[in-house]
Design a protein around this motif. Sequence first.
Motif, PDB file in Angstrom:
ATOM      1  N   SER A  18     -15.228  -3.210  -0.004  1.00  0.00           N
ATOM      2  CA  SER A  18     -14.764  -2.142   0.881  1.00  0.00           C
ATOM      3  C   SER A  18     -14.962  -0.746   0.280  1.00  0.00           C
ATOM      4  CB  SER A  18     -13.289  -2.355   1.205  1.00  0.00           C
ATOM      5  OG  SER A  18     -12.549  -2.496   0.021  1.00  0.00           O
ATOM      6  N   MET A  19     -15.624  -0.677  -0.888  1.00  0.00           N
ATOM      7  CA  MET A  19     -15.856   0.627  -1.500  1.00  0.00           C
ATOM      8  C   MET A  19     -17.348   0.955  -1.512  1.00  0.00           C
ATOM      9  SD  MET A  19     -13.164   0.258  -4.614  1.00  0.00           S
ATOM     10  CE  MET A  19     -13.493   1.755  -5.534  1.00  0.00           C
ATOM     11  N   SER A  20     -17.648   2.253  -1.610  1.00  0.00           N
ATOM     12  CA  SER A  20     -19.045   2.678  -1.639  1.00  0.00           C
ATOM     13  C   SER A  20     -19.699   2.257  -2.957  1.00  0.00           C
ATOM     14  CB  SER A  20     -19.137   4.191  -1.477  1.00  0.00           C
ATOM     15  OG  SER A  20     -18.622   4.810  -2.631  1.00  0.00           O
ATOM     16  N   ILE A  21     -21.022   2.329  -2.981  1.00  0.00           N
ATOM     17  CA  ILE A  21     -21.741   1.965  -4.203  1.00  0.00           C
ATOM     18  C   ILE A  21     -21.305   2.867  -5.345  1.00  0.00           C
ATOM     19  CG2 ILE A  21     -24.017   1.803  -5.272  1.00  0.00           C
ATOM     20  CD1 ILE A  21     -25.168   1.231  -2.505  1.00  0.00           C
ATOM     21  N   THR A  22     -21.224   4.161  -5.071  1.00  0.00           N
ATOM     22  CA  THR A  22     -20.807   5.108  -6.113  1.00  0.00           C
ATOM     23  C   THR A  22     -19.441   4.741  -6.681  1.00  0.00           C
ATOM     24  OG1 THR A  22     -22.013   6.907  -5.065  1.00  0.00           O
ATOM     25  CG2 THR A  22     -20.265   7.511  -6.591  1.00  0.00           C
TER      26      THR A  22
ATOM     27  N   CYS B 246      -5.783   1.045   8.325  1.00  0.00           N
ATOM     28  CA  CYS B 246      -5.514   0.304   7.086  1.00  0.00           C
ATOM     29  C   CYS B 246      -5.769  -1.187   7.344  1.00  0.00           C
ATOM     30  CB  CYS B 246      -4.068   0.479   6.644  1.00  0.00           C
ATOM     31  SG  CYS B 246      -3.715   2.127   6.048  1.00  0.00           S
ATOM     32  N   ALA B 247      -6.507  -1.825   6.441  1.00  0.00           N
ATOM     33  CA  ALA B 247      -6.758  -3.252   6.585  1.00  0.00           C
ATOM     34  C   ALA B 247      -5.519  -4.019   6.160  1.00  0.00           C
ATOM     35  CB  ALA B 247      -7.953  -3.665   5.735  1.00  0.00           C
ATOM     36  N   LEU B 248      -5.204  -5.106   6.879  1.00  0.00           N
ATOM     37  CA  LEU B 248      -4.015  -5.883   6.538  1.00  0.00           C
ATOM     38  C   LEU B 248      -4.158  -6.574   5.190  1.00  0.00           C
ATOM     39  CD1 LEU B 248      -3.279  -7.382  10.039  1.00  0.00           C
ATOM     40  CD2 LEU B 248      -1.810  -5.825   8.774  1.00  0.00           C
ATOM     41  N   ASP B 249      -5.398  -6.845   4.781  1.00  0.00           N
ATOM     42  CA  ASP B 249      -5.581  -7.531   3.493  1.00  0.00           C
ATOM     43  C   ASP B 249      -6.016  -6.574   2.382  1.00  0.00           C
ATOM     44  OD1 ASP B 249      -7.944  -7.076   4.686  1.00  0.00           O
ATOM     45  OD2 ASP B 249      -8.692  -9.134   4.612  1.00  0.00           O
ATOM     46  N   GLY B 250      -5.851  -5.281   2.608  1.00  0.00           N
ATOM     47  CA  GLY B 250      -6.056  -4.319   1.534  1.00  0.00           C
ATOM     48  C   GLY B 250      -7.465  -3.778   1.412  1.00  0.00           C
TER      49      GLY B 250
ATOM     50  N   MET C 201      -0.461  -0.651   1.462  1.00  0.00           N
ATOM     51  CA  MET C 201      -1.339  -1.636   2.104  1.00  0.00           C
ATOM     52  C   MET C 201      -2.749  -1.576   1.539  1.00  0.00           C
ATOM     53  SD  MET C 201      -0.129  -1.556   6.065  1.00  0.00           S
ATOM     54  CE  MET C 201      -1.408  -2.643   6.692  1.00  0.00           C
ATOM     55  N   VAL C 202      -3.162  -0.394   1.077  1.00  0.00           N
ATOM     56  CA  VAL C 202      -4.479  -0.270   0.460  1.00  0.00           C
ATOM     57  C   VAL C 202      -4.578  -1.188  -0.764  1.00  0.00           C
ATOM     58  CG1 VAL C 202      -5.919   1.299  -0.915  1.00  0.00           C
ATOM     59  CG2 VAL C 202      -5.090   2.008   1.326  1.00  0.00           C
ATOM     60  N   THR C 203      -3.473  -1.344  -1.490  1.00  0.00           N
ATOM     61  CA  THR C 203      -3.499  -2.238  -2.646  1.00  0.00           C
ATOM     62  C   THR C 203      -3.312  -3.696  -2.231  1.00  0.00           C
ATOM     63  OG1 THR C 203      -1.128  -2.265  -3.097  1.00  0.00           O
ATOM     64  CG2 THR C 203      -2.388  -0.441  -4.028  1.00  0.00           C
ATOM     65  N   GLY C 204      -3.133  -3.938  -0.928  1.00  0.00           N
ATOM     66  CA  GLY C 204      -3.019  -5.312  -0.442  1.00  0.00           C
ATOM     67  C   GLY C 204      -1.592  -5.827  -0.389  1.00  0.00           C
ATOM     68  N   GLU C 205      -0.597  -4.925  -0.533  1.00  0.00           N
ATOM     69  CA  GLU C 205       0.801  -5.362  -0.512  1.00  0.00           C
ATOM     70  C   GLU C 205       1.538  -4.756   0.690  1.00  0.00           C
ATOM     71  OE1 GLU C 205       1.835  -7.604  -2.614  1.00  0.00           O
ATOM     72  OE2 GLU C 205       0.053  -7.539  -3.868  1.00  0.00           O
ATOM     73  N   PHE C 206       2.699  -5.324   0.989  1.00  0.00           N
ATOM     74  CA  PHE C 206       3.539  -4.841   2.080  1.00  0.00           C
ATOM     75  C   PHE C 206       4.903  -4.459   1.541  1.00  0.00           C
ATOM     76  CE2 PHE C 206       0.603  -7.298   4.644  1.00  0.00           C
ATOM     77  CZ  PHE C 206       0.488  -6.498   5.761  1.00  0.00           C
TER      78      PHE C 206
ATOM     79  N   GLY D 131      -9.218  -4.137  -2.646  1.00  0.00           N
ATOM     80  CA  GLY D 131     -10.476  -4.657  -2.118  1.00  0.00           C
ATOM     81  C   GLY D 131     -10.936  -5.913  -2.815  1.00  0.00           C
ATOM     82  N   ASN D 132     -10.701  -5.999  -4.116  1.00  0.00           N
ATOM     83  CA  ASN D 132     -11.115  -7.171  -4.882  1.00  0.00           C
ATOM     84  C   ASN D 132     -10.452  -7.111  -6.257  1.00  0.00           C
ATOM     85  OD1 ASN D 132     -12.380  -9.184  -6.321  1.00  0.00           O
ATOM     86  ND2 ASN D 132     -14.423  -8.718  -5.558  1.00  0.00           N
ATOM     87  N   ALA D 133      -9.286  -7.723  -6.360  1.00  0.00           N
ATOM     88  CA  ALA D 133      -8.502  -7.628  -7.592  1.00  0.00           C
ATOM     89  C   ALA D 133      -9.274  -8.192  -8.784  1.00  0.00           C
ATOM     90  CB  ALA D 133      -7.167  -8.348  -7.426  1.00  0.00           C
ATOM     91  N   GLY D 134     -10.066  -9.228  -8.543  1.00  0.00           N
ATOM     92  CA  GLY D 134     -10.841  -9.833  -9.636  1.00  0.00           C
ATOM     93  C   GLY D 134     -11.857  -8.850 -10.203  1.00  0.00           C
ATOM     94  N   ALA D 135     -12.566  -8.166  -9.309  1.00  0.00           N
ATOM     95  CA  ALA D 135     -13.559  -7.184  -9.752  1.00  0.00           C
ATOM     96  C   ALA D 135     -12.872  -6.032 -10.471  1.00  0.00           C
ATOM     97  CB  ALA D 135     -14.359  -6.666  -8.565  1.00  0.00           C
TER      98      ALA D 135
END
Lengths: 364, 273
Positions: free
Chosen positions: B109-113, A305-309, A109-114, A243-247
């Motif tokens: 959702s992550m820290s700056i570091t 755990c966040a539902l959207d990862g 779930m951390v990676t945003g999947e189930f 958290g942000n796949a694009g980033a």
Amino acid sequence: MTHVSHETDAASAAPPPSLTLDEPVQRRRLADSRPTTLGGRLRETLYYMRGRGALEIGLIYALMLAVFVVWSLVDPLGFPFLSSNNLSGVVTQSVPVLAILAIGVGMLMVTGEFDLSVGFVLSFAGIVFIKLAQSHDWVVAALLTVAVAIAATTANGLIVVYTRIPSFVATLGMSFVWKGAGIAVNGTAPAYLAGADPTFVKTFAGDFGFFRAQILWMILLGVVAFGILQRHRVGNRLYAVGGNAGAAKAVSIKPDRMRMFAYAFLGLCVGLAAILVVARTSTMQPTTTEEYTLLAVAAAVVGGCALDGGRGTVIGMIVGAALIRTTENALILANAPGLYVQAFFGISIVVAAVINKYVEERAQ
Amino acid sequence: MSTLITPPEPTVPTKDATALLELRGVSKDYGPNRVLDDVSFGIGTGEVVGLLGDNGAGKSTLVKIMSGVVSMTSGSWLWRGEALDKVTRPETERRGVETIFQDSALVPSMSITRNIFAGRELTNRAGFLRLREMDAITTDILDSVVSIEGIKSAKQLVSSLSGGQAQAVAIARAVHFKRSLLILDEPTSALAVRATEALLNYLVQLKGEGVSSVLVTHNLHHAFKVCDRHIVMNHGRKILDVRREDTSVEELTAAVVEGAEGVRRYRAGRDLA
């Protein structure tokens, strides 16, 4: 005329880098404000743990445990929570299996999947283990079982990654495949492990008085998962992808590779959980294990755990599982009708999701 | 329809014999739609280039091609004069191209570091994070590289930062890792006036350190303030490529709003006057 003055104006404004704004006017340096004492560092760590679930749910669980302990001390016969029968016979056996599943599901779930096929991968793996253990040494059977579980969840992951359909749908569909696979191996009747090797039972369900060997397996897996998720670069990238796949992509992290890792790790967890279930009960139900799926997801969500990862901690996942199983145990000890136990599962998921959201918003 | 107005200066900037990054004849099709049509330009070392154009002009696609996130249908991508066979993000990253998208540069959702070191973690040999060291370096970056007000700790989550602070952290990261080309996609759209001012000044300062930037923006005044050169896109084509001293905000406005025709009309009017 005005036109010309505008141009010179703009030209003179640019070249020499005179930082007129945000001039560092006696700005407090961050380096100076970093805590140096152990207590200060601890306080800082606790402060930045807010809003990630583990701390909040840990406090709730501690409160709840305190209530059960006091209740059990006051009324040891009516509410035998602290009896070794209950602790060793029920709590320390039911918590680890769910916690291990929650760690696998939570990391995914951390990676945003189930993965909604966890329950039936569990039954499939358990049945495979029982079959193998009848003709092979239990160590070989256990290793093969884990390999089978990893192969199953990896197959789920490959479908998700290659088809790009939502993992929710893909794994819901696959859950019927794994259910069918279990039935194909042993039919619809429960599989029994006759004459289990005593060393096997001692390794995976040994009785230590107030706790069982399952707890040790949970701690071992928890430490491994914590090391990977929260202290290893792999974990850092799992969080980034969820958290942000694009980033994540922009810094050359390969989201699909990280998702596949999480699916494979889930397989390891499910394989281990299946072996623990068989060690405890000598049997595996082929068709009624979907409850594990929902409870594992619930435990992960309860644990923050966040539902959207992007969010989740290993401690949170374990505490989430412990909270669900302990409350279930308390409800049964207090002679609550079965309906309440089921309703509690449902309510705990919804309430946890709401608290989760609230805590997250507060942290911002 | 809209033809390229031959710029008075060469496409490849004269500061350097070869451009840091050069695109040659780049086209991109999405199905039957041609979103980029034969676009060529170079970006010199230490040059700040404004990439301008209305919505749908092809700026975003161009940015993605420059940073290697999207592949091109035809054309070539050259780094210091050498063409790259397959332009992928890891390849462009290795060469020092950093893209700062307006809101997706960091993981909230992550820290700056953890954000600063995402994908480039400091680890021991087994891959475990050297968290305390990364925190110390991050604190140092926050203190020295870019003066960011209002950040309390390197452990703060990025979601707790303002748009300007997050933008500054993303840029600080690029600077720390000695990136050579920053591509900023609409960096000022979410920023307050003060933060915008600081950001633009910062780009100019970076230029002094030999870092090139491409500033993609709607805001012509921001672009005109800091860019050495302006490239205007219109319907997937480059219609203007001009040095700051040879143009004006008025001409750029005409180019963005009315395309090549607007530039021609503006120049005719100016010559008459």
